[in-house]
Design an enzyme around this catalytic site. Structure first.
Site, mmCIF file in Angstrom:
data_model
loop_
_atom_site.group_PDB
_atom_site.id
_atom_site.type_symbol
_atom_site.label_atom_id
_atom_site.label_comp_id
_atom_site.label_asym_id
_atom_site.label_seq_id
_atom_site.Cartn_x
_atom_site.Cartn_y
_atom_site.Cartn_z
ATOM 1 N N HIS A 185 -5.240 -1.485 -1.771
ATOM 2 C CA HIS A 185 -6.450 -2.122 -1.246
ATOM 3 C C HIS A 185 -7.313 -2.658 -2.386
ATOM 4 C CE1 HIS A 185 -5.078 0.483 2.025
ATOM 5 N NE2 HIS A 185 -5.747 -0.302 2.848
ATOM 6 N N SER B 230 -0.690 -0.208 3.301
ATOM 7 C CA SER B 230 -1.686 0.550 4.049
ATOM 8 C C SER B 230 -1.000 1.329 5.180
ATOM 9 C CB SER B 230 -2.778 -0.390 4.578
ATOM 10 O OG SER B 230 -3.879 0.335 5.082
ATOM 11 N N GLU C 278 -1.728 5.373 -3.260
ATOM 12 C CA GLU C 278 -2.984 4.606 -3.235
ATOM 13 C C GLU C 278 -3.753 4.974 -1.985
ATOM 14 O OE1 GLU C 278 -4.125 1.660 -1.278
ATOM 15 O OE2 GLU C 278 -2.615 2.165 0.222
#
Length: 315
Positions: A285, A116, A215
């Site tokens: 995620h 992330s 992502e």
């Protein structure tokens, strides 16, 4: 100066019973969640050292910038620490990239894990030092119901020096081919928002000859379209040898708003580039959140929808 290190550094494998340094270079986590996670670390048989940032808060940050950067530097310098795990993502790592001691990291290579917002640190560390790092689950998530694949997969990457091999083409992973073909190169990538935010900075993403994985979470199709278009105009998509689109959970348009589908965005943006590309890898995620070692040689088969590592991420 926008440099990319020419050599690859392998961290030492994580030993059984080793010491994990835990830091919070981005946002804070709830104290009770941290304590639950630390109990699980001990149950897994590892020791741990906590950075000062772990229980700090400074608005949406886990302490002020200097404290969070110092935690990164101290954990790499500490000879007792075998691996460094990030507590959680959120936001904050781009603010400390200019305070990281990359020379210290180069002379003290060790395992570094997160995803992330941690993408910014992955890209900066790998490109400045050559160190292989690990895009994988974070400590706070140990307080949740553990996924049967996520953590065993991570520790296999961290503890065994041989190549992990291929992530399977099970139906729930491989979704569809964007551009058919086979490609090979060293792996780079992470969260789409963070990759785009690196553009025009001294820490800009380098993709030439690389396999790029991407992502994100909670971004509507138009937003993903905008960010992919920016990467395309910056030449980052065309320069890649291949592209793997990992998880994009929560990528729905608002009800009542007309929208392209996510597949349409991918096809219209990426297919004309002619770069082998497929969608469908459970990393980011999502559950499972499969570990991707940044910097290792990988091969992808965009037609069949798989990725395999050709070398281990540790020595």
């Amino acid at each position: 100066m926008n440099r990319c290190h020419r050599y690859i550094l392998w961290p030492k494998a994580l030993p059984s019973g080793g010491t994990i340094g835990i830091i919070a270079p981005a946002s804070p986590a709830a104290p009770e969640r941290i304590r639950e996670a630390l109990q699980v670390v001990q149950q897994l048989g590892f020791q741990y050292k906590l950075g000062r940032s772990v229980f700090e808060t400074h608005g949406y940050l886990a302490g002020e910038d200097a404290l969070r950067a110092n935690d990164v530097n101290q954990m790499f310098a500490d000879p007792e620490v075998d691996a460094i795990f990030c507590l959680r993502g959120g936001y904050g790592t781009p603010r400390i990239l200019d305070q990281i001691d990359y020379e210290c990291i180069r002379y003290n290579p060790k395992i570094f894990v997160g995803y992330s917002d941690i993408t910014a640190l992955h890209i900066a560390i790998h490109q400045r030092t050559g160190l292989i790092t690990f895009h994988g689950p974070m400590i706070a998530e140990l307080a949740d119901q553990p996924d049967p694949l996520t953590w065993p997969t991570l520790f296999q990457h961290l503890m065994l020096p041989e190549p992990f091999g291929r992530y399977t083409t099970r139906e729930e992973m491989f979704q569809y081919t964007i551009t058919p073909g086979v490609a090979q190169g060293r792996l780079i990538g992470g969260n789409l928002c963070l990759l785009v935010s690196s553009l025009g900075t001294p820490f800009e993403l380098k993709t030439k000859g690389r396999i790029l994985f991407i992502e994100d979470v909670g971004e509507a199709p138009y937003s993903i379209d905008r960010m992919l278009t920016q990467l395309k105009y910056a030449g980052k998509l065309q320069e890649a040898s291949g592209i793997v689109l990992a998880d994009f959970s929560g990528a729905e348009s608002k009800e009542g708003h007309s929208s392209l589908t996510l597949q349409q965005v991918f096809q219209e943006t990426l297919s004309p580039l002619g770069v082998p590309c497929y969608f469908g890898l459970k990393s980011g995620h999502c559950q499972p959140n499969l570990t991707l070692p940044i910097g290792v040689k990988v091969r992808i088969h965009a037609t069949e929808g798989w990725i395999e590592t050709l070398e281990g991420g540790v020595r």
